[in-house]
Design a protein around this motif. Structure first.
Motif, PDB file in Angstrom:
ATOM      1  N   PRO A  82       0.832  -1.201   0.000  1.00  0.00           N
ATOM      2  CA  PRO A  82       0.000   0.000   0.000  1.00  0.00           C
ATOM      3  C   PRO A  82       0.868   1.253   0.000  1.00  0.00           C
ATOM      4  CG  PRO A  82       0.035  -1.000   2.180  1.00  0.00           C
ATOM      5  CD  PRO A  82       0.748  -1.949   1.262  1.00  0.00           C
ATOM      6  N   VAL A  83       0.527   2.215  -0.861  1.00  0.00           N
ATOM      7  CA  VAL A  83       1.348   3.417  -1.000  1.00  0.00           C
ATOM      8  C   VAL A  83       0.460   4.655  -1.079  1.00  0.00           C
ATOM      9  CG1 VAL A  83       3.235   2.187  -2.145  1.00  0.00           C
ATOM     10  CG2 VAL A  83       1.422   3.244  -3.527  1.00  0.00           C
ATOM     11  N   SER A  84       1.070   5.765  -0.724  1.00  0.00           N
ATOM     12  CA  SER A  84       0.454   7.074  -0.907  1.00  0.00           C
ATOM     13  C   SER A  84       1.220   7.791  -2.010  1.00  0.00           C
ATOM     14  CB  SER A  84       0.519   7.880   0.397  1.00  0.00           C
ATOM     15  OG  SER A  84      -0.133   9.129   0.265  1.00  0.00           O
ATOM     16  N   LEU A  85       0.510   8.496  -2.887  1.00  0.00           N
ATOM     17  CA  LEU A  85       1.122   9.187  -4.025  1.00  0.00           C
ATOM     18  C   LEU A  85       0.932  10.687  -3.849  1.00  0.00           C
ATOM     19  CD1 LEU A  85      -0.172   6.849  -6.877  1.00  0.00           C
ATOM     20  CD2 LEU A  85       2.013   6.732  -5.662  1.00  0.00           C
ATOM     21  N   GLN A  86       2.035  11.416  -3.830  1.00  0.00           N
ATOM     22  CA  GLN A  86       1.987  12.851  -3.590  1.00  0.00           C
ATOM     23  C   GLN A  86       2.370  13.606  -4.855  1.00  0.00           C
ATOM     24  OE1 GLN A  86       0.841  13.851  -0.559  1.00  0.00           O
ATOM     25  NE2 GLN A  86       0.640  11.656  -0.159  1.00  0.00           N
ATOM     26  N   PRO A  87       1.474  14.497  -5.358  1.00  0.00           N
ATOM     27  CA  PRO A  87       1.797  15.252  -6.575  1.00  0.00           C
ATOM     28  C   PRO A  87       2.897  16.280  -6.319  1.00  0.00           C
ATOM     29  CG  PRO A  87      -0.281  15.995  -5.636  1.00  0.00           C
ATOM     30  CD  PRO A  87       0.140  14.807  -4.840  1.00  0.00           C
ATOM     31  N   SER A  88       3.807  16.410  -7.290  1.00  0.00           N
ATOM     32  CA  SER A  88       4.895  17.380  -7.184  1.00  0.00           C
ATOM     33  C   SER A  88       5.393  17.726  -8.586  1.00  0.00           C
ATOM     34  CB  SER A  88       6.044  16.802  -6.342  1.00  0.00           C
ATOM     35  OG  SER A  88       7.155  17.682  -6.323  1.00  0.00           O
ATOM     36  N   GLY A  90       4.065  18.007 -11.549  1.00  0.00           N
ATOM     37  CA  GLY A  90       3.675  17.110 -12.624  1.00  0.00           C
ATOM     38  C   GLY A  90       4.069  15.665 -12.418  1.00  0.00           C
ATOM     39  N   GLU A  91       4.664  15.346 -11.279  1.00  0.00           N
ATOM     40  CA  GLU A  91       5.052  13.983 -10.969  1.00  0.00           C
ATOM     41  C   GLU A  91       4.184  13.444  -9.838  1.00  0.00           C
ATOM     42  OE1 GLU A  91       9.813  14.303 -12.074  1.00  0.00           O
ATOM     43  OE2 GLU A  91       9.184  14.284  -9.974  1.00  0.00           O
ATOM     44  N   LEU A  92       4.180  12.121  -9.685  1.00  0.00           N
ATOM     45  CA  LEU A  92       3.539  11.474  -8.550  1.00  0.00           C
ATOM     46  C   LEU A  92       4.621  10.760  -7.745  1.00  0.00           C
ATOM     47  CD1 LEU A  92       0.220   9.975  -9.984  1.00  0.00           C
ATOM     48  CD2 LEU A  92       0.480  11.858  -8.356  1.00  0.00           C
ATOM     49  N   ILE A  93       4.896  11.278  -6.560  1.00  0.00           N
ATOM     50  CA  ILE A  93       5.980  10.774  -5.733  1.00  0.00           C
ATOM     51  C   ILE A  93       5.439   9.706  -4.794  1.00  0.00           C
ATOM     52  CG2 ILE A  93       7.793  11.384  -4.101  1.00  0.00           C
ATOM     53  CD1 ILE A  93       8.042  12.607  -6.931  1.00  0.00           C
ATOM     54  N   LEU A 149      12.099  -0.417  -3.345  1.00  0.00           N
ATOM     55  CA  LEU A 149      13.207   0.415  -2.875  1.00  0.00           C
ATOM     56  C   LEU A 149      13.733   1.350  -3.955  1.00  0.00           C
ATOM     57  CD1 LEU A 149      15.298  -2.031  -0.673  1.00  0.00           C
ATOM     58  CD2 LEU A 149      14.122   0.029   0.098  1.00  0.00           C
ATOM     59  N   GLN A 150      13.538   1.010  -5.210  1.00  0.00           N
ATOM     60  CA  GLN A 150      14.007   1.859  -6.301  1.00  0.00           C
ATOM     61  C   GLN A 150      13.010   2.952  -6.674  1.00  0.00           C
ATOM     62  OE1 GLN A 150      15.332  -0.531  -9.657  1.00  0.00           O
ATOM     63  NE2 GLN A 150      16.273  -2.045  -8.307  1.00  0.00           N
ATOM     64  N   VAL A 151      11.880   3.016  -5.969  1.00  0.00           N
ATOM     65  CA  VAL A 151      10.839   3.992  -6.290  1.00  0.00           C
ATOM     66  C   VAL A 151      10.578   4.939  -5.122  1.00  0.00           C
ATOM     67  CG1 VAL A 151       8.583   4.233  -7.411  1.00  0.00           C
ATOM     68  CG2 VAL A 151       9.783   2.073  -7.563  1.00  0.00           C
ATOM     69  N   LEU A 152      11.075   4.633  -3.931  1.00  0.00           N
ATOM     70  CA  LEU A 152      10.782   5.451  -2.762  1.00  0.00           C
ATOM     71  C   LEU A 152      11.168   6.902  -2.991  1.00  0.00           C
ATOM     72  CD1 LEU A 152      12.012   3.109   0.120  1.00  0.00           C
ATOM     73  CD2 LEU A 152       9.699   3.366  -0.785  1.00  0.00           C
ATOM     74  N   GLY A 153      10.213   7.807  -2.773  1.00  0.00           N
ATOM     75  CA  GLY A 153      10.482   9.228  -2.924  1.00  0.00           C
ATOM     76  C   GLY A 153      10.697   9.680  -4.343  1.00  0.00           C
ATOM     77  N   ARG A 154      10.327   8.831  -5.323  1.00  0.00           N
ATOM     78  CA  ARG A 154      10.566   9.144  -6.724  1.00  0.00           C
ATOM     79  C   ARG A 154       9.252   9.120  -7.510  1.00  0.00           C
ATOM     80  NH1 ARG A 154      14.760   6.333  -4.583  1.00  0.00           N
ATOM     81  NH2 ARG A 154      16.884   6.961  -5.112  1.00  0.00           N
ATOM     82  N   ILE A 156       6.587   7.848 -10.006  1.00  0.00           N
ATOM     83  CA  ILE A 156       6.231   6.471 -10.362  1.00  0.00           C
ATOM     84  C   ILE A 156       6.158   6.253 -11.872  1.00  0.00           C
ATOM     85  CG2 ILE A 156       4.918   6.217  -8.218  1.00  0.00           C
ATOM     86  CD1 ILE A 156       2.363   6.298  -9.991  1.00  0.00           C
ATOM     87  N   HIS A 157       5.933   7.293 -12.663  1.00  0.00           N
ATOM     88  CA  HIS A 157       5.591   7.105 -14.069  1.00  0.00           C
ATOM     89  C   HIS A 157       6.628   6.312 -14.867  1.00  0.00           C
ATOM     90  CE1 HIS A 157       2.767  10.573 -13.231  1.00  0.00           C
ATOM     91  NE2 HIS A 157       1.974   9.635 -13.703  1.00  0.00           N
TER      92      HIS A 157
END
Length: 355
Positions: A82-88, A90-93, A149-154, A156-157
């Motif tokens: 389960p994850v939360s996606l934060q807009p930044s 034009g990206e979804l972090i 681990l390769q997507v944390l704080g990055r 997703i697209h």
């Protein structure tokens, strides 16, 4: 005694030099300076899995589910964290459950909704606990995924599923996100100011082949579900990690051992320099210093440090004889590590056969 120490997260690429300032690691400096360094392969976990005789590609989710006590013997499994996606901009972090809380009641309600909605698609969501979710499929998905681990704080697209069925899975994920967004659990979380659960992150696909008991008497020491699952699948002994090297040395019998010390892995993934420094200082005091002393006294006949640089896994091997290599120039370990990463004269590959 032969000891293999796996240190995921010890290094990250292009770190700010200020990260290493006033960071006293005399034992690690000695270990790196006195060792013989050998390249082992591009993907560290894949290399270790191969040396252990595990199936390739590694069925990470199925083994982790097994390690958490789930029946992973049937179907194809993926992590569905389960994850939360934060807009930044034009990206979804992506933020994982280390950045928010989720109760078991919330988890059960969300999973029940997902299982009801996707039952006709053959999707079955299973939870080991509130934040460790899995997806079981009747057949292998024709896609490739990116480890969490390769997507944390990055964003997703660029890291969404790829492959023959990628668009199918993108549509399913969009549908899943709409379902979660409208769920009453997220309504309550929104009113309370808690991060919403927007999606799941799928990765680690694979199915367990029939169990293959290992004939090599390697003792595992690790806490993560993946390693617990590996030990169960291979009927290999495993023990939880002790608090430090001194206690481990006092209680450890002879033989060969593999210790997995993941204390730096999350900080490296998040690029959290402060947390990484604190973790490294703890490793220095609790593990590197006592192991260096044990090596010099001959209590450890061989010590292999297994660490990942930008170009893959490296094995740094030491024996008690290294205490006499006093002529070697004193350099901090991180400076020597950078030199090693650009070297074309590393020693031949280190033999690690744990089948």
């Amino acid at each position: 005694m032969k000891l293999n120490l796996y240190l995921p997260g010890l290094c990250w690429a292009d770190a700010d030099p200020a990260l290493y300032q006033q960071l006293p690691t005399p034992a690690l400096d000695l270990l790196f300076r006195r060792a013989r360094h050998r390249p082992l392969g591009l993907d560290g976990l894949a290399v270790l899995a191969d040396r252990l005789g595990l199936p390739q590609p590694l069925p990470h989710a199925a083994l982790s589910a097994l390690g958490l006590g789930l029946d992973a013997g049937e179907g194809h499994w993926l992590h569905a964290d389960p994850v939360s996606l934060q807009p930044s901009r034009g990206e979804l972090i992506l933020l994982d459950s280390s950045q928010f809380s989720l109760s078991r009641d919330e988890s059960d309600a969300l999973l029940a909704a997902l299982n009801t909605h996707f039952a006709d698609d053959g999707l079955q969501f299973v939870a080991a606990d509130a934040t460790r979710w899995f997806l079981r499929l009747p057949s292998a998905p024709a896609m490739h995924t990116t480890p969490l681990l390769q997507v944390l704080g990055r964003d997703i697209h660029p890291r969404l599923p790829q492959g023959e069925q990628a668009m199918h899975w993108h549509r399913l994920l969009n549908e899943l996100q709409m379902l979660l967004y409208q769920h009453p659990v997220n309504d309550v979380r929104d009113r309370q100011g808690d991060p919403l659960l927007h999606s799941v992150w799928l990765w680690g696909e694979g199915a367990l082949p029939p169990a293959q008991p290992s004939k090599h008497a390697l003792q595992l020491w690790a806490d993560a579900p993946l390693w617990q699952g590996i030990a169960r699948w291979q009927q290999r002994p495993i023990q939880p990690l002790p608090a430090d090297g001194t206690r481990w040395l006092a209680s450890t019998p002879t033989g060969e051992h593999l210790l997995v010390l993941p204390q730096l892995q999350a900080a490296t993934a998040w690029q959290d320099g402060w947390q990484w420094r604190e973790g490294l200082l703890q490793l220095e005091q609790r593990w590197f210093a006592p192991l260096w002393q044990a090596l010099c006294k001959g209590h450890v006949q061989q010590l292999n440090l297994l660490w990942e640089g930008p170009h893959g896994l490296v094995g740094s091997s030491l024996t008690p004889a290294v205490r006499w290599r006093v002529w070697q120039r004193s350099r901090p370990w991180h400076q020597l590590r950078i030199t090693l990463e650009h070297s074309t004269t590393l020693a031949p590959a280190l033999a690690l056969d744990w089948h």
